[in-house]
Design a protein around this motif. Structure first.
Motif, PDB file in Angstrom:
ATOM      1  N   PRO A 157     -19.299  38.251  -2.110  1.00 47.60           N
ATOM      2  CA  PRO A 157     -20.684  39.023  -2.240  1.00 47.60           C
ATOM      3  C   PRO A 157     -20.897  39.250  -3.836  1.00 47.60           C
ATOM      4  O   PRO A 157     -19.884  39.779  -4.334  1.00 47.60           O
ATOM      5  CB  PRO A 157     -20.825  40.195  -1.261  1.00 47.60           C
ATOM      6  CG  PRO A 157     -19.878  39.903  -0.361  1.00 47.60           C
ATOM      7  CD  PRO A 157     -18.568  39.046  -1.057  1.00 47.60           C
ATOM      8  N   GLN A 158     -22.306  39.001  -4.210  1.00 48.46           N
ATOM      9  CA  GLN A 158     -22.146  39.195  -5.810  1.00 48.46           C
ATOM     10  C   GLN A 158     -23.739  39.415  -5.798  1.00 48.46           C
ATOM     11  O   GLN A 158     -24.565  38.731  -5.146  1.00 48.46           O
ATOM     12  CB  GLN A 158     -21.927  37.913  -6.712  1.00 48.46           C
ATOM     13  CG  GLN A 158     -20.252  37.434  -6.560  1.00 48.46           C
ATOM     14  CD  GLN A 158     -20.274  36.206  -7.478  1.00 48.46           C
ATOM     15  OE1 GLN A 158     -20.725  36.098  -8.540  1.00 48.46           O
ATOM     16  NE2 GLN A 158     -19.319  35.219  -6.883  1.00 48.46           N
ATOM     17  N   VAL A 198     -25.307  36.151  -4.425  1.00 46.44           N
ATOM     18  CA  VAL A 198     -24.596  35.180  -3.582  1.00 46.44           C
ATOM     19  C   VAL A 198     -24.246  36.001  -2.503  1.00 46.44           C
ATOM     20  O   VAL A 198     -23.314  37.047  -2.640  1.00 46.44           O
ATOM     21  CB  VAL A 198     -23.582  34.564  -4.181  1.00 46.44           C
ATOM     22  CG1 VAL A 198     -22.571  33.680  -3.233  1.00 46.44           C
ATOM     23  CG2 VAL A 198     -23.824  33.605  -5.646  1.00 46.44           C
ATOM     24  N   ASN A 199     -24.463  35.715  -1.317  1.00 47.73           N
ATOM     25  CA  ASN A 199     -24.168  36.313  -0.141  1.00 47.73           C
ATOM     26  C   ASN A 199     -24.013  37.926  -0.377  1.00 47.73           C
ATOM     27  O   ASN A 199     -23.179  38.954   0.314  1.00 47.73           O
ATOM     28  CB  ASN A 199     -22.668  36.069   0.311  1.00 47.73           C
ATOM     29  CG  ASN A 199     -22.543  34.609   0.595  1.00 47.73           C
ATOM     30  OD1 ASN A 199     -23.597  33.875   0.998  1.00 47.73           O
ATOM     31  ND2 ASN A 199     -21.448  34.128   0.576  1.00 47.73           N
ATOM     32  N   ALA A 200     -25.138  38.351  -0.896  1.00 50.62           N
ATOM     33  CA  ALA A 200     -25.271  39.770  -1.390  1.00 50.62           C
ATOM     34  C   ALA A 200     -25.344  40.651  -0.098  1.00 50.62           C
ATOM     35  O   ALA A 200     -24.944  42.042  -0.125  1.00 50.62           O
ATOM     36  CB  ALA A 200     -26.300  40.054  -2.233  1.00 50.62           C
ATOM     37  N   GLY A 201     -25.965  40.277   1.158  1.00 51.38           N
ATOM     38  CA  GLY A 201     -26.167  41.426   1.997  1.00 51.38           C
ATOM     39  C   GLY A 201     -27.280  42.202   1.866  1.00 51.38           C
ATOM     40  O   GLY A 201     -28.112  42.031   0.753  1.00 51.38           O
ATOM     41  N   ILE A 202     -27.310  43.244   2.635  1.00 50.33           N
ATOM     42  CA  ILE A 202     -28.600  44.166   2.442  1.00 50.33           C
ATOM     43  C   ILE A 202     -28.236  45.114   1.145  1.00 50.33           C
ATOM     44  O   ILE A 202     -26.995  45.694   0.929  1.00 50.33           O
ATOM     45  CB  ILE A 202     -28.517  45.291   3.738  1.00 50.33           C
ATOM     46  CG1 ILE A 202     -28.830  44.418   4.733  1.00 50.33           C
ATOM     47  CG2 ILE A 202     -29.344  46.502   3.449  1.00 50.33           C
ATOM     48  CD1 ILE A 202     -30.195  43.803   4.726  1.00 50.33           C
ATOM     49  N   VAL A 203     -28.885  45.149   0.294  1.00 53.09           N
ATOM     50  CA  VAL A 203     -29.164  45.934  -1.132  1.00 53.09           C
ATOM     51  C   VAL A 203     -29.939  46.952  -0.896  1.00 53.09           C
ATOM     52  O   VAL A 203     -31.061  46.795  -0.932  1.00 53.09           O
ATOM     53  CB  VAL A 203     -29.422  44.966  -2.304  1.00 53.09           C
ATOM     54  CG1 VAL A 203     -29.310  45.804  -3.615  1.00 53.09           C
ATOM     55  CG2 VAL A 203     -28.400  44.062  -2.320  1.00 53.09           C
ATOM     56  N   TRP A 258     -33.335  45.521   0.823  1.00 50.13           N
ATOM     57  CA  TRP A 258     -33.529  44.093   0.453  1.00 50.13           C
ATOM     58  C   TRP A 258     -32.405  43.262   0.676  1.00 50.13           C
ATOM     59  O   TRP A 258     -31.220  43.475   0.161  1.00 50.13           O
ATOM     60  CB  TRP A 258     -34.069  44.358  -0.992  1.00 50.13           C
ATOM     61  CG  TRP A 258     -34.167  42.969  -1.603  1.00 50.13           C
ATOM     62  CD1 TRP A 258     -35.282  41.998  -1.017  1.00 50.13           C
ATOM     63  CD2 TRP A 258     -33.860  42.299  -2.584  1.00 50.13           C
ATOM     64  NE1 TRP A 258     -35.384  40.892  -1.829  1.00 50.13           N
ATOM     65  CE2 TRP A 258     -34.441  40.959  -2.954  1.00 50.13           C
ATOM     66  CE3 TRP A 258     -33.287  42.839  -4.019  1.00 50.13           C
ATOM     67  CZ2 TRP A 258     -34.152  40.284  -4.034  1.00 50.13           C
ATOM     68  CZ3 TRP A 258     -32.966  42.191  -4.982  1.00 50.13           C
ATOM     69  CH2 TRP A 258     -33.597  40.932  -5.015  1.00 50.13           C
ATOM     70  N   ASP A 259     -32.533  42.033   1.263  1.00 54.67           N
ATOM     71  CA  ASP A 259     -31.504  40.961   1.381  1.00 54.67           C
ATOM     72  C   ASP A 259     -31.766  39.975   0.699  1.00 54.67           C
ATOM     73  O   ASP A 259     -32.568  38.947   1.199  1.00 54.67           O
ATOM     74  CB  ASP A 259     -31.323  40.676   2.863  1.00 54.67           C
ATOM     75  CG  ASP A 259     -30.284  39.995   3.103  1.00 54.67           C
ATOM     76  OD1 ASP A 259     -29.473  39.407   2.070  1.00 54.67           O
ATOM     77  OD2 ASP A 259     -29.814  39.579   4.072  1.00 54.67           O
TER      78      ASP A 259
END
Length: 636
Positions: free
Chosen positions: A151-152, A175-180, A214-215
């Motif tokens: 995840p980045q 990249v593949n950050a998930g929920i931010v 935010w995803d």
């Protein structure tokens, strides 16, 4: 050399001990104490470590018990599907990183060639050979399943400008950050300076803050997404201003960004005497007239307000007239300029520098000016004295005010004299002439004054700062230290010499008889010796030397042309001739030296340096010197 009695065994540790008193091959001095050398031979060749299947990018690391050349490893190892290129020749000799703590040799495979969430099969044949000639002995294979991309989340941090006529979008890579977790807010103009200088962490000063999840990588697995965070909901309509964004990245790190959403651009120059502000529109570069501008200090205090003229300029006071009377050495006072526009206030700081610098145009400038700047010429009526003589000290000083040199604003100047040993032997305060902005003093040397270089110091009157005298600490021994203590804007020094010398009773002159020469010509010089009481030094001997050196040459009347850069290599520096001549009845002699026609070395221009020395009957020896250009050809 020591040869073991039997073959050493692999996978064993050995200790070689030398007893106290062991004699060398020659001499009678032995070891003062017992010594032991510990070592290990090579190990049984085997694979000790395989890559982990963590998220990419990661270090795909192999480990062996013994070193293997890269060329051997890549030629024998197979990977399915094949993603490994053959190493370059220079890489083929690499023998891995020897991790002595783990007793293994490690190799990192190029992880960027592996794809995420994929199965790879590694095979090593029994014939794989280490640098000692040991073979692996049996085929070996293993599988590695790579993970997803790690995840980045990346975004520009700190202060930035978003042009107000475009959507206010702050770029983000994910990249593949998930929920931010994202926080958006407006920074009020009055809070901008303390908020920015505080590292953008005082969120209590924000206005209209709200949070959301935010995803950015939603439905985009293992793909680098270039997206944005917009400032919607912060500014209304066409308004702009200062928008703050805070995003919590996958690693738990906060990304903070402060965007100035505006249609204005500010160009700013400042000095201790004046400040120039120019405003223009970012979209067209057109000047922005009638813009209210404001200057603030680091403490957020308003120092000046004004309005730009028809050309978009505003002339503001400099640091001193703005009330900034002092600042740290090697720093410049920081000013903040705000330019107000209905579509968003713009801001600029004098500390945000870069780009075109004056030195690029050969302009001399003072990057860190001081509140008070002085210039002075300190001198003596001659440079050398004998013990017991009087040294006439004189000085002329000026103060720089608004770009012009004016008379000194000091009523008196402190003069001090130090001997060659660094001891201050004299200190006095002398008045400054108001009419000429100058000062003078006559200092009498003692009969026992030591010879060497003496130093004169002219400064503002001050008391010695004894607190600056202290013992040097361990870490300071090789560092620069200034023991003068407080900075002194008016501080100038000059030197003179004290020597036991005999005044010259004659003079020697030398001159070239031609302005310049070509290779192959005869260099001609005249020598002349005269006693100062008016008689020629007839029948005195003059010893002379002529040297040729590579030189720069600028043809007269040809501005911008110079030759000699080609002399950086193969420079010429040699003796072209030497000898002696007897001066005639008029104290004169002429010397001729043939210059070689072929002068080897770089450069087309050389400088011929002629030196003549004459000794009188009392063995006082003086010299005269002259020089002229020697050209290898008459065409450049």
């Amino acid at each position: 050399a020591i040869r073991p009695g039997s073959k050493l065994k692999p996978d064993h540790a050995y200790s070689l001990r030398f007893g106290k008193g062991l004699l060398a091959a020659a001499g009678n001095l032995g070891l003062t104490n017992e010594r032991a050398l510990k070592f290990e031979p090579y190990y049984t060749f085997r694979i000790l470590g395989t890559p982990d299947g963590d998220c990419l990018p990661q270090q795909f690391r192999l480990a062996f018990s013994n070193p293997v050349k890269n060329a051997e490893l890549y030629s024998k190892m197979s990977v399915t599907p094949n993603v490994l290129p053959a190493p370059r020749e220079s890489e083929g000799r690499y023998e891995g990183y020897r991790n002595s703590g783990q007793r293994q040799v490690e190799y990192s495979l190029p992880s960027e060639l592996f794809k995420p969430a994929s199965l790879y099969n590694f095979k090593f044949p029994a014939g794989l050979t280490d640098i000692f000639g040991n073979k692996l002995g049996e085929d070996s294979a293993f599988d590695v399943t790579t993970g997803d991309y790690c995840p980045q989340l990346a975004m520009p941090s700190g202060f930035g400008i978003l042009e107000g006529y475009l959507p206010a979008r702050h770029p983000v890579d994910a990249v593949n950050a998930g929920i931010v977790g994202v926080l958006k807010a407006e920074v009020p103009e009055d809070a901008f300076i303390p908020f920015y200088r505080g590292g953008m962490k005082d969120e209590a000063s924000l206005s209209g803050a709200f949070s959301k999840d935010w995803d950015p990588s939603k439905d985009q697995h293992n793909i680098r997404i270039r997206t944005f965070l917009d400032h919607s909901g912060i500014f209304g309509g066409d308004e702009g201003g200062f928008g703050f964004l805070r995003a919590l990245g996958p690693g738990g790190n906060f990304h903070r960004a402060l965007d100035n959403v505006t249609r204005l651009g500010i160009t700013l120059k400042s000095s201790q005497d004046s400040t120039l502000i120019w405003t223009s529109f970012l979209r067209s570069g057109r000047l922005a007239a009638g813009i209210p501008v404001e200057i603030r200090g680091d403490d957020n205090k308003v120092l000046w307000t004004g309005i730009t003229d028809r050309q978009g300029f505003a002339d503001a006071p400099g640091w001193l007239k703005l009330g900034i009377t002092d600042w740290d050495r090697w720093r410049r006072p920081e000013l903040w300029v705000f330019a107000r526009h209905k579509n968003g206030t713009a801001v600029m700081s004098t500390s945000w520098t870069g780009g075109v610098e004056p030195w690029r145009f050969n302009v001399n400038y003072d990057k860190y000016p001081r509140p008070r700047r002085y210039g002075a010429a300190l001198f003596t009526e001659r440079g050398i004295y004998r013990p017991g003589e009087a040294v006439e000290l004189k000085g002329i000083g000026r103060k720089l005010v608004s770009g012009d040199w004016t008379a000194l604003d000091l009523a008196a100047v402190q003069l001090s004299v130090s001997d060659p040993r660094g001891n201050r032997v004299f200190k006095a305060t002398v008045p400054v002439s108001a009419d000429f902005s100058s000062f003078d003093y006559s200092y009498l040397l003692s009969e026992s004054a030591p010879t060497g270089v003496w130093t004169v110091e002219a400064a503002e009157p001050y008391e010695d700062d004894k607190s600056s005298a202290r013992a040097v600490e361990g870490g300071e021994e090789d560092e620069y230290r200034n023991y003068r203590g407080k900075e002194r804007p008016f501080l100038f020094t000059e030197t003179f010499r004290v020597e036991e010398f005999k005044p010259a009773v004659f003079e020697v002159k030398a001159r070239s008889l031609e302005d310049s020469y070509l290779a192959g010509d005869k260099f001609r010089a005249a020598i002349e010796g005269w006693y100062l009481f008016g008689a020629p030094m007839s029948e005195s001997r003059a010893d002379w030397t002529l040297r040729l050196n590579s030189a720069w040459y600028a043809p007269p009347g040809k501005d911008g042309f110079s030759f000699g850069r080609e002399t950086r290599e193969n420079r010429i520096d040699r003796l072209a001739g030497s000898g002696g001549e007897e001066l005639d009845s008029k104290g004169k002699a002429v010397v001729e030296v043939k210059i070689d026609k072929k002068l080897k070395g770089g450069g087309n221009a050389l400088l011929a340096s002629f030196e003549a020395g004459v000794t009188d009957p009392e063995r006082q020896r003086l010299f005269g010197r002259a020089s002229a250009y020697v050209h290898k050809a008459d065409l450049y």
